[in-house]
Design an enzyme around this catalytic site. Sequence first.
Site, PDB file in Angstrom:
ATOM      1  N   TYR A 108     -13.688  27.732   4.470  1.00 23.15           N
ATOM      2  CA  TYR A 108     -13.537  26.325   4.066  1.00 23.15           C
ATOM      3  C   TYR A 108     -12.370  26.136   3.099  1.00 23.15           C
ATOM      4  O   TYR A 108     -11.732  25.091   3.095  1.00 23.15           O
ATOM      5  CB  TYR A 108     -14.827  25.762   3.480  1.00 23.15           C
ATOM      6  CG  TYR A 108     -15.389  26.519   2.311  1.00 23.15           C
ATOM      7  CD1 TYR A 108     -14.911  26.331   1.023  1.00 23.15           C
ATOM      8  CD2 TYR A 108     -16.427  27.430   2.497  1.00 23.15           C
ATOM      9  CE1 TYR A 108     -15.426  27.038  -0.040  1.00 23.15           C
ATOM     10  CE2 TYR A 108     -16.956  28.133   1.434  1.00 23.15           C
ATOM     11  CZ  TYR A 108     -16.456  27.936   0.168  1.00 23.15           C
ATOM     12  OH  TYR A 108     -16.968  28.637  -0.890  1.00 23.15           O
ATOM     13  N   GLU A 162       0.826  -1.214   0.000  1.00 22.13           N
ATOM     14  CA  GLU A 162       0.000   0.000   0.000  1.00 22.13           C
ATOM     15  C   GLU A 162       0.859   1.263   0.000  1.00 22.13           C
ATOM     16  O   GLU A 162       0.418   2.314  -0.424  1.00 22.13           O
ATOM     17  CB  GLU A 162      -0.882   0.049   1.249  1.00 22.13           C
ATOM     18  CG  GLU A 162      -2.038  -0.888   1.275  1.00 22.13           C
ATOM     19  CD  GLU A 162      -2.874  -0.658   2.512  1.00 22.13           C
ATOM     20  OE1 GLU A 162      -3.926   0.013   2.394  1.00 22.13           O
ATOM     21  OE2 GLU A 162      -2.479  -1.119   3.598  1.00 22.13           O
ATOM     22  N   LYS A 192     -10.952   4.923   2.329  1.00 22.79           N
ATOM     23  CA  LYS A 192     -10.038   4.350   1.329  1.00 22.79           C
ATOM     24  C   LYS A 192     -10.876   3.440   0.437  1.00 22.79           C
ATOM     25  O   LYS A 192     -11.929   2.964   0.833  1.00 22.79           O
ATOM     26  CB  LYS A 192      -8.927   3.536   2.008  1.00 22.79           C
ATOM     27  CG  LYS A 192      -7.924   4.405   2.734  1.00 22.79           C
ATOM     28  CD  LYS A 192      -6.887   3.656   3.532  1.00 22.79           C
ATOM     29  CE  LYS A 192      -6.285   2.444   2.927  1.00 22.79           C
ATOM     30  NZ  LYS A 192      -5.186   1.862   3.700  1.00 22.79           N
ATOM     31  N   VAL A 206      -6.113   5.172   8.758  1.00 28.43           N
ATOM     32  CA  VAL A 206      -7.157   6.172   8.510  1.00 28.43           C
ATOM     33  C   VAL A 206      -7.555   6.846   9.819  1.00 28.43           C
ATOM     34  O   VAL A 206      -7.926   8.026   9.825  1.00 28.43           O
ATOM     35  CB  VAL A 206      -8.385   5.569   7.784  1.00 28.43           C
ATOM     36  CG1 VAL A 206      -8.033   5.165   6.366  1.00 28.43           C
ATOM     37  CG2 VAL A 206      -9.011   4.422   8.552  1.00 28.43           C
ATOM     38  N   GLU A 207      -7.469   6.128  10.923  1.00 28.46           N
ATOM     39  CA  GLU A 207      -7.782   6.705  12.232  1.00 28.46           C
ATOM     40  C   GLU A 207      -6.851   7.882  12.541  1.00 28.46           C
ATOM     41  O   GLU A 207      -7.287   8.899  13.082  1.00 28.46           O
ATOM     42  CB  GLU A 207      -7.652   5.638  13.339  1.00 28.46           C
ATOM     43  CG  GLU A 207      -8.696   4.548  13.280  1.00 28.46           C
ATOM     44  CD  GLU A 207      -8.333   3.355  12.399  1.00 28.46           C
ATOM     45  OE1 GLU A 207      -8.973   2.309  12.543  1.00 28.46           O
ATOM     46  OE2 GLU A 207      -7.409   3.478  11.551  1.00 28.46           O
TER      47      GLU A 207
END
Length: 120
Positions: free
Chosen positions: A53, A21, A100, A74-75
């Site tokens: 934004y 990955e 993902k 991802v956390e």
Amino acid sequence: MDILFLRDFRLELIIGVYEWERKVPQPVRLDLEIGLANSKAGDTDNVADTIDYGAVAMRVKDYLHNAPQPITLVETVAEHVAAIVLNEFGSPWVKVSVTKFAIVPGIKELGICIERGSRA
């Protein structure tokens, strides 16, 4: 509470637990809901009375592309993005989703959704 949102914010990141990955950048989707401390901007029409934004998007992108150390989970992405929104932009509450794509056979999307801060 008014909520500003950024949906389908796409980035290419080197992220992942597995060695394969981490060879090339992969697409990651961020979805953010950002609590606004006040609702003055609707009356004043002044960006100074809200959270910009565009500035959030640029800061998040810059951080994730130049993180001081590799990010594998991802956390971790979600926690860093939440901290940026809360600490640098003064939001009282944020919800961050990180997705993902097609990493695990048979799973189209995987990810995490976190909420930090307080809506009160």
